[in-house]
Design a protein around this motif. Structure first.
Motif, PDB file in Angstrom:
ATOM      1  N   MET A 102       3.853 -11.134   0.437  1.00  0.00           N
ATOM      2  CA  MET A 102       3.933  -9.693   0.268  1.00  0.00           C
ATOM      3  C   MET A 102       4.155  -9.302  -1.194  1.00  0.00           C
ATOM      4  O   MET A 102       3.989  -8.158  -1.523  1.00  0.00           O
ATOM      5  N   GLN A 103       4.530 -10.236  -2.034  1.00  0.00           N
ATOM      6  CA  GLN A 103       4.827  -9.919  -3.422  1.00  0.00           C
ATOM      7  C   GLN A 103       3.654 -10.192  -4.365  1.00  0.00           C
ATOM      8  O   GLN A 103       3.807 -10.114  -5.572  1.00  0.00           O
ATOM      9  N   THR A 104       2.491 -10.516  -3.813  1.00  0.00           N
ATOM     10  CA  THR A 104       1.320 -10.818  -4.638  1.00  0.00           C
ATOM     11  C   THR A 104       0.247  -9.751  -4.459  1.00  0.00           C
ATOM     12  O   THR A 104       0.227  -9.047  -3.458  1.00  0.00           O
ATOM     13  N   PRO A 105      -0.674  -9.633  -5.426  1.00  0.00           N
ATOM     14  CA  PRO A 105      -1.821  -8.750  -5.239  1.00  0.00           C
ATOM     15  C   PRO A 105      -2.776  -9.367  -4.215  1.00  0.00           C
ATOM     16  O   PRO A 105      -2.792 -10.584  -4.031  1.00  0.00           O
ATOM     17  N   GLY A 106      -3.565  -8.521  -3.574  1.00  0.00           N
ATOM     18  CA  GLY A 106      -4.528  -9.075  -2.637  1.00  0.00           C
ATOM     19  C   GLY A 106      -5.140  -8.043  -1.718  1.00  0.00           C
ATOM     20  O   GLY A 106      -5.092  -6.842  -1.962  1.00  0.00           O
ATOM     21  N   VAL A 107      -5.729  -8.534  -0.635  1.00  0.00           N
ATOM     22  CA  VAL A 107      -6.423  -7.725   0.363  1.00  0.00           C
ATOM     23  C   VAL A 107      -5.601  -7.791   1.648  1.00  0.00           C
ATOM     24  O   VAL A 107      -5.151  -8.864   2.048  1.00  0.00           O
ATOM     25  N   HIS A 108      -5.415  -6.637   2.283  1.00  0.00           N
ATOM     26  CA  HIS A 108      -4.599  -6.579   3.487  1.00  0.00           C
ATOM     27  C   HIS A 108      -5.287  -5.783   4.589  1.00  0.00           C
ATOM     28  O   HIS A 108      -6.206  -5.011   4.330  1.00  0.00           O
ATOM     29  N   GLU A 109      -4.828  -5.980   5.805  1.00  0.00           N
ATOM     30  CA  GLU A 109      -5.327  -5.245   6.962  1.00  0.00           C
ATOM     31  C   GLU A 109      -4.130  -4.646   7.699  1.00  0.00           C
ATOM     32  O   GLU A 109      -3.151  -5.333   7.966  1.00  0.00           O
TER      33      GLU A 109
ATOM     34  N   LYS B  21      -1.633  -7.799   8.202  1.00  0.00           N
ATOM     35  CA  LYS B  21      -2.201  -9.118   7.925  1.00  0.00           C
ATOM     36  C   LYS B  21      -2.570  -9.189   6.444  1.00  0.00           C
ATOM     37  O   LYS B  21      -3.205  -8.276   5.925  1.00  0.00           O
ATOM     38  N   ILE B  22      -2.184 -10.256   5.782  1.00  0.00           N
ATOM     39  CA  ILE B  22      -2.635 -10.507   4.418  1.00  0.00           C
ATOM     40  C   ILE B  22      -3.899 -11.351   4.555  1.00  0.00           C
ATOM     41  O   ILE B  22      -3.853 -12.469   5.049  1.00  0.00           O
TER      42      ILE B  22
ATOM     43  N   ARG C 196     -11.081  -9.589  -6.100  1.00  0.00           N
ATOM     44  CA  ARG C 196     -10.347  -8.853  -5.072  1.00  0.00           C
ATOM     45  C   ARG C 196     -11.204  -7.749  -4.470  1.00  0.00           C
ATOM     46  O   ARG C 196     -11.233  -7.560  -3.248  1.00  0.00           O
ATOM     47  N   MET C 197     -11.950  -7.044  -5.306  1.00  0.00           N
ATOM     48  CA  MET C 197     -12.812  -5.972  -4.813  1.00  0.00           C
ATOM     49  C   MET C 197     -13.935  -6.525  -3.928  1.00  0.00           C
ATOM     50  O   MET C 197     -14.281  -5.939  -2.904  1.00  0.00           O
ATOM     51  N   TYR C 198     -14.496  -7.656  -4.332  1.00  0.00           N
ATOM     52  CA  TYR C 198     -15.539  -8.283  -3.522  1.00  0.00           C
ATOM     53  C   TYR C 198     -14.971  -8.762  -2.185  1.00  0.00           C
ATOM     54  O   TYR C 198     -15.583  -8.583  -1.132  1.00  0.00           O
ATOM     55  N   LYS C 199     -13.778  -9.339  -2.213  1.00  0.00           N
ATOM     56  CA  LYS C 199     -13.150  -9.814  -0.974  1.00  0.00           C
ATOM     57  C   LYS C 199     -12.837  -8.648  -0.044  1.00  0.00           C
ATOM     58  O   LYS C 199     -13.004  -8.745   1.168  1.00  0.00           O
ATOM     59  N   GLU C 200     -12.382  -7.528  -0.610  1.00  0.00           N
ATOM     60  CA  GLU C 200     -12.122  -6.348   0.213  1.00  0.00           C
ATOM     61  C   GLU C 200     -13.408  -5.866   0.869  1.00  0.00           C
ATOM     62  O   GLU C 200     -13.442  -5.601   2.080  1.00  0.00           O
ATOM     63  N   ALA C 201     -14.486  -5.757   0.091  1.00  0.00           N
ATOM     64  CA  ALA C 201     -15.766  -5.294   0.635  1.00  0.00           C
ATOM     65  C   ALA C 201     -16.274  -6.226   1.737  1.00  0.00           C
ATOM     66  O   ALA C 201     -16.807  -5.780   2.757  1.00  0.00           O
ATOM     67  N   THR C 202     -16.078  -7.516   1.550  1.00  0.00           N
ATOM     68  CA  THR C 202     -16.486  -8.495   2.555  1.00  0.00           C
ATOM     69  C   THR C 202     -15.681  -8.305   3.837  1.00  0.00           C
ATOM     70  O   THR C 202     -16.242  -8.305   4.939  1.00  0.00           O
ATOM     71  N   GLU C 203     -14.381  -8.123   3.716  1.00  0.00           N
ATOM     72  CA  GLU C 203     -13.530  -7.932   4.900  1.00  0.00           C
ATOM     73  C   GLU C 203     -13.865  -6.626   5.622  1.00  0.00           C
ATOM     74  O   GLU C 203     -13.861  -6.575   6.853  1.00  0.00           O
ATOM     75  N   ILE C 204     -14.171  -5.567   4.881  1.00  0.00           N
ATOM     76  CA  ILE C 204     -14.575  -4.300   5.497  1.00  0.00           C
ATOM     77  C   ILE C 204     -15.869  -4.506   6.278  1.00  0.00           C
ATOM     78  O   ILE C 204     -16.007  -4.034   7.406  1.00  0.00           O
TER      79      ILE C 204
END
Length: 110
Positions: A1-8, A54-55, A65-73
């Motif tokens: 929870m203390q790191t940058p990243g993609v979450h749901e 969910k992380i 990070r932006m690419y990973k977010e777009a992939t998860e969406i």
């Protein structure tokens, strides 16, 4: 929870919000109380389940990070994001969708 990243963030109606942050995920979750997530819950009468966060990816590099977010969406058709994030080339969509199906099948078999 203390790191940058993609979450749901899950909703009580089997929908999800996929987001990303360059700050800690914990900080961003606190901000969601006044964001599109809160607006969605208020307008639809849905319960946002912050306790089921969910992380999806830990990533500090902005572009990755932006690419990973777009992939998860893309992999989550039941999302209630206002925006789709970065656009993914159509060339990759088939592979992304196959990845989703494989992980879904693996989950069902376990």
């Amino acid at each position: 929870m203390q790191t940058p990243g993609v979450h749901e963030i899950l909703c009580s109606y089997d929908k999800s919000y996929i987001g990303q942050t360059g700050r800690s995920i914990a900080t961003r979750i606190k901000e969601h109380e006044k964001s599109a997530v809160a607006e969605y819950a208020k307008n639809r009468g849905h319960d946002i389940q912050f306790n089921k966060l969910k992380i999806l990816n830990k990533e500090s590099h902005f572009g990755k990070r932006m690419y990973k977010e777009a992939t998860e969406i893309e992999k989550c058709p039941q999302n209630f994001n206002r925006e789709g994030g970065w656009k993914i080339s159509k060339t990759w969509l088939t592979i992304i969708h196959q990845t989703k199906r494989k992980s879904t099948n693996n989950t069902e078999n376990n």
